[in-house]
Design an enzyme around this catalytic site. Structure first.
Site, short mmCIF file in Angstrom:
data_model
loop_
_atom_site.label_atom_id
_atom_site.label_comp_id
_atom_site.label_asym_id
_atom_site.label_seq_id
_atom_site.Cartn_x
_atom_site.Cartn_y
_atom_site.Cartn_z
N HIS A 114 12.03 -63.89 -18.11
CA HIS A 114 10.94 -63.54 -19.22
C HIS A 114 11.29 -62.88 -20.33
O HIS A 114 10.73 -62.36 -20.93
CB HIS A 114 10.02 -62.73 -18.34
CG HIS A 114 9.00 -63.68 -17.09
ND1 HIS A 114 8.30 -64.48 -17.44
CD2 HIS A 114 9.47 -63.72 -16.02
CE1 HIS A 114 7.85 -65.10 -16.40
NE2 HIS A 114 8.40 -64.46 -15.26
N ARG A 128 28.90 -29.05 -15.61
CA ARG A 128 27.64 -28.81 -15.83
C ARG A 128 27.26 -28.91 -17.51
O ARG A 128 26.29 -28.92 -18.01
CB ARG A 128 27.10 -27.44 -15.54
CG ARG A 128 27.35 -27.15 -14.07
CD ARG A 128 26.48 -25.81 -13.79
NE ARG A 128 25.36 -25.44 -13.85
CZ ARG A 128 24.36 -25.84 -12.98
NH1 ARG A 128 24.96 -25.93 -11.76
NH2 ARG A 128 23.08 -25.75 -13.37
N CYS A 152 24.62 -26.75 -18.57
CA CYS A 152 25.75 -25.55 -18.86
C CYS A 152 26.08 -24.63 -17.86
O CYS A 152 25.21 -24.69 -16.83
CB CYS A 152 25.05 -24.65 -20.02
SG CYS A 152 24.38 -23.13 -19.80
N ASN A 184 21.37 -20.58 -20.93
CA ASN A 184 21.31 -21.97 -20.43
C ASN A 184 19.92 -22.13 -20.69
O ASN A 184 18.91 -21.33 -20.22
CB ASN A 184 21.68 -22.10 -18.84
CG ASN A 184 21.43 -23.35 -18.37
OD1 ASN A 184 21.00 -24.42 -19.14
ND2 ASN A 184 21.51 -23.51 -17.09
N TRP A 221 26.21 -27.22 -23.13
CA TRP A 221 25.78 -28.40 -23.26
C TRP A 221 24.50 -28.34 -24.50
O TRP A 221 23.53 -27.88 -24.28
CB TRP A 221 24.88 -29.29 -22.20
CG TRP A 221 24.57 -30.48 -22.21
CD1 TRP A 221 25.48 -31.52 -21.69
CD2 TRP A 221 23.44 -31.00 -22.48
NE1 TRP A 221 24.73 -32.87 -22.04
CE2 TRP A 221 23.39 -32.45 -22.47
CE3 TRP A 221 22.06 -30.46 -22.97
CZ2 TRP A 221 22.42 -33.45 -22.87
CZ3 TRP A 221 21.12 -31.46 -23.37
CH2 TRP A 221 21.37 -32.60 -23.20
N LYS A 249 25.14 -46.76 -14.00
CA LYS A 249 26.47 -45.98 -13.98
C LYS A 249 27.36 -46.72 -14.84
O LYS A 249 28.28 -46.01 -15.52
CB LYS A 249 26.75 -46.50 -12.46
CG LYS A 249 27.78 -45.51 -11.82
CD LYS A 249 26.99 -44.28 -11.00
CE LYS A 249 25.51 -43.74 -11.71
NZ LYS A 249 25.19 -42.91 -10.81
C1 AGP Z 1 23.42 -40.11 -12.40
O1 AGP Z 1 24.55 -40.80 -12.28
C2 AGP Z 1 23.02 -39.38 -13.56
N1 AGP Z 1 24.18 -38.74 -14.07
C3 AGP Z 1 21.42 -38.85 -13.48
O2 AGP Z 1 20.75 -40.14 -13.91
C4 AGP Z 1 21.07 -38.15 -12.58
O3 AGP Z 1 20.79 -38.89 -11.61
C5 AGP Z 1 19.58 -37.50 -13.09
O4 AGP Z 1 19.78 -36.55 -13.95
C6 AGP Z 1 18.85 -36.82 -11.82
O5 AGP Z 1 19.45 -35.73 -11.44
P1 AGP Z 1 19.28 -34.95 -9.93
O6 AGP Z 1 19.36 -35.98 -8.84
O7 AGP Z 1 20.13 -33.92 -9.91
O8 AGP Z 1 17.86 -34.49 -10.07
N1 GLU Z 2 20.02 -24.28 -26.11
C1 GLU Z 2 21.19 -23.56 -26.03
C2 GLU Z 2 22.33 -24.25 -26.86
O1 GLU Z 2 22.05 -25.30 -27.64
C3 GLU Z 2 21.84 -23.56 -24.67
C4 GLU Z 2 22.44 -24.84 -24.15
C5 GLU Z 2 23.08 -24.87 -22.90
O2 GLU Z 2 22.26 -24.76 -21.93
O3 GLU Z 2 24.18 -25.21 -22.92
O4 GLU Z 2 23.22 -23.64 -27.20
#
Ligand code: AGP
Ligand code: GLU
Length: 610
Positions: free
Chosen positions: A506, A27, A2, A100, A74, A487
């Site tokens: 396997h 985000r 978020c 958030n 999110w 990916k």
């Molecule tokens: C990668 O393509 C992903 N979106 C995800 O797996 C990411 O690598 C993971 O969330 C870790 O994020 P970070 O490296 O910012 O800690």
């Molecule tokens: N827990 C909150 C929601 O579901 C915040 C989520 C967020 O970080 O966007 O609305």
């Protein structure tokens, strides 16, 4: 997870907040909203869907004011609907809050508030928090005190910004577990969940720490803990440019970031190679060099793509530095009482530096006395600030939700760390120099792969309707197979599995028939012949082989339906090249399927909740 933004100053803040939300959209992007204090009243507009949907509403019904907040969500609690979108208000419409994170004890608080007569409109945990603050305000009649007391009751994580119509010249922000930055402008302040929302206004920032709250007015701000103890903060400078946040002529951030790799790989090494001595110098690890040399064990912990990078690091370090290495998902590490000692070194890898599971794993490692080191991209991020020492990969802002250039940056950094530790132990200067030479060539070699992507594009077109994909690799390239599969899943929604090539027999071999595309990473290294046998096994069952092989490998054409070539390098460094075609393949397949490459469904760039 978020995006959060808040403004207090002298300008009309709605357009400014909405623009910041566009920057923060990577985000979280299931809904968005703004709240502005206009003529001492709260005006809120919010909408499920992308920020663009919100923009349409704000354009047709403009709200004007100089204090406001905005959010891209999110969802964790409650579906992504208009009602569940943030900001949330209390029953009396005095407060508007963006949040958030997760209020873990929201149910307990909610039941209590219901008994006190409060009714709720959304399913979110966040609304509970604003209603709690409002209830406390009825008792203490002070905005700041009500916020502090409310936050003290919260179990879980939060980054919040909140405004109050009764005290319209104030904005309050606080954090515990979710990032918050305050940008300091002239007669204006912007709070945000990351600096990308701030950089077009000011470069002067202050990072809030867990348990801290900031009270902002138009002329200044104070910081304290939620227990009311004042804290003095240092002003820091944002180092990146606004151009880094633009697509620079590419149709998607992901493609731009893939094409940036010749530079980002170089940037990860810049000033860090010592060719004459055949080693690397990593300023960020200087203070812990001895502990690294003496480490009885090295533990890597990370999530997702960063976890894949760590797996390659395991192979590198065990091979060259002869130190036992373990790699663990950060989300598992934190809850399983890992056995650690003061002789262990724990490296956390994170592009964002904000991943909640990784941050928690770091804290657990440090709590148990291990040395906690970081390999991070985002400068000033929570993980970077909490590690005992660490290195930045300097890949620049990565906006595409699917991580690409950060992965090769992490691999480059892992190679440098391996080189440094191995040279302090057993590796000869000649061998060290060979690795340095290999590293120095990587920017050029990656450029060569990127100068001709048509082949990959054609393959993508042909396989875009496949229901499943299998990715195989061995040794250093086994984690690359995992990464290629991840990916593809993330951005094209095709089911894909990554496997060590020999492990296929396997189990997954049962899946192979003439409809199954099998991507095999088979560079020229000491395990190539073994992988060739695995390819034969796939072929014998009718599987359709797409091979990533070294230039000049003619034999592979006999077995594979399609061959994507990469230049020769030393085995340890092959993943840095072999992953590039796999990222491209996922990209082009996703584009051919009409998917939203930069903002795939259900994902978010930094996962700041458990
Ligand atoms: C990668 O393509 C992903 N979106 C995800 O797996 C990411 O690598 C993971 O969330 C870790 O994020 P970070 O490296 O910012 O800690
Ligand atoms: N827990 C909150 C929601 O579901 C915040 C989520 C967020 O970080 O966007 O609305």
């Amino acid at each position: 997870m978020c995006g959060i933004v808040g403004y207090i100053g002298t300008k009309n803040c709605t357009p400014l907040i909405v623009n910041a939300l566009k920057r923060l959209e990577y985000r979280g992007y299931d809904s968005a909203g703004v709240a502005v204090i206009s003529h001492n009243q709260l005006q809120v507009q919010k909408k499920a869907g992308k920020v663009a949907e919100l923009v349409a509403i704000v354009d047709s019904h403009p709200i004007v004011g100089t204090v406001g907040i905005g959010h891209t969500r999110w969802a964790t609690h409650g579906a992504p609907t208009d009602i569940n979108a943030h900001p949330h208000m209390d029953q009396q419409r005095r407060f508007a809050l963006i949040h958030n994170g997760i209020v873990e004890n929201y149910m307990t608080i909610k039941h209590r508030l219901e008994r006190e007569g409060r009714t709720f409109t959304s399913q979110t945990d966040s609304e509970v928090l604003v209603q709690l603050i409002s209830l406390l305000y009825d008792k203490v009649h002070d905005f700041e005190t009500a916020v502090r007391l409310g936050l003290k009751e919260v179990e879980g994580a939060y980054g919040i910004a909140i405004i109050c119509a009764d005290e319209p010249d104030k904005l309050i922000a606080a954090r515990k577990g979710s990032p918050l930055v305050i940008g300091i402008g002239e007669d204006e302040f912007i709070v945000a969940s990351d600096a990308s929302a701030i950089v077009s206004h000011t470069r002067q920032v202050v990072y809030l720490e867990d348990g801290e709250i900031a009270v902002l007015t138009r002329t200044g701000f104070t910081t304290k803990t939620i227990d009311d103890v004042p804290v003095t903060k240092e002003v820091e400078e944002i180092t990146f440019d606004i151009e880094q946040l633009e697509k620079g002529g590419f149709p998607h951030f992901m493609l731009k970031e893939i094409h940036q790799q010749p530079e980002t790989i170089r940037d990860a090494m810049r000033g860090r190679l010592l060719p004459a001595e055949g080693t690397a110098r990593l300023g960020g690890l200087d203070s812990v060099k001895d502990r690294l040399r003496q480490a009885k064990r090295i533990v890597f912990t990370a999530c997702g793509t960063s976890w894949h990078a760590a797996l390659v690091g395991e192979y590198m370090l065990e091979h060259y530095a002869h130190v036992p290495v373990e790699v663990e998902y950060a989300s598992e590490f934190r809850y399983r009482n890992p056995v650690l000692s003061e002789e262990d070194v724990v490296f956390v890898l994170s592009q964002s530096g904000e991943t909640a599971d990784t941050l928690a794993a770091l804290r657990e490692a440090k709590r148990q006395g291990a040395l906690g080191l970081g390999i991070v991209n985002v400068v000033g991020s929570s993980i970077a600030r909490e590690t005992d020492a660490g290195v930045y990969i300097h890949a620049g802002a990565e906006i595409g939700v699917a991580s690409t250039k950060a992965f090769t940056g992490q691999l480059t950094m892992l190679a440098l760390i391996t080189l440094m530790i191995a040279r302090m132990k057993n590796l000869s200067v000649i061998e060290g120099q060979r690795i340095v030479e290999g590293l120095q060539l990587l920017p050029e070699l990656s450029k060569r792969i990127l100068s001709n992507t048509q082949n990959v594009e054609k393959i993508a077109e042909q396989f875009k309707d496949a229901r499943n994909f299998l990715y195989l690799g061995r040794g250093y390239n086994f984690p690359v197979a995992l990464e290629g599969a991840l990916k593809l899943k993330e951005i094209s929604y095709i089911h894909a599995e990554g496997y060590p090539a020999a492990e296929m027999k396997h189990g997954p071999i049962a899946l192979i028939d003439e409809n199954m595309p099998v991507v095999v990473v088979v560079p020229q290294d000491d395990i190539r012949e073994k992988v060739m046998s695995n390819i034969e096994e796939v072929r014998a069952r009718g599987g359709r082989i797409i091979a990533v092989a070294t230039e000049g490998d003619t034999d592979i054409h006999r077995l594979a339906e399609h061959v994507i070539t990469i230049p020769q390098t030393i085995p340890m460094l092959t993943p840095i090249l072999s992953v590039i075609p796999l990222h491209l393949l996922a990209y082009y397949i996703a584009v051919a399927r009409g998917c939203n490459v930069d903002q795939p469904r259900n994902l978010a760039k930094s996962v700041t909740v458990e």
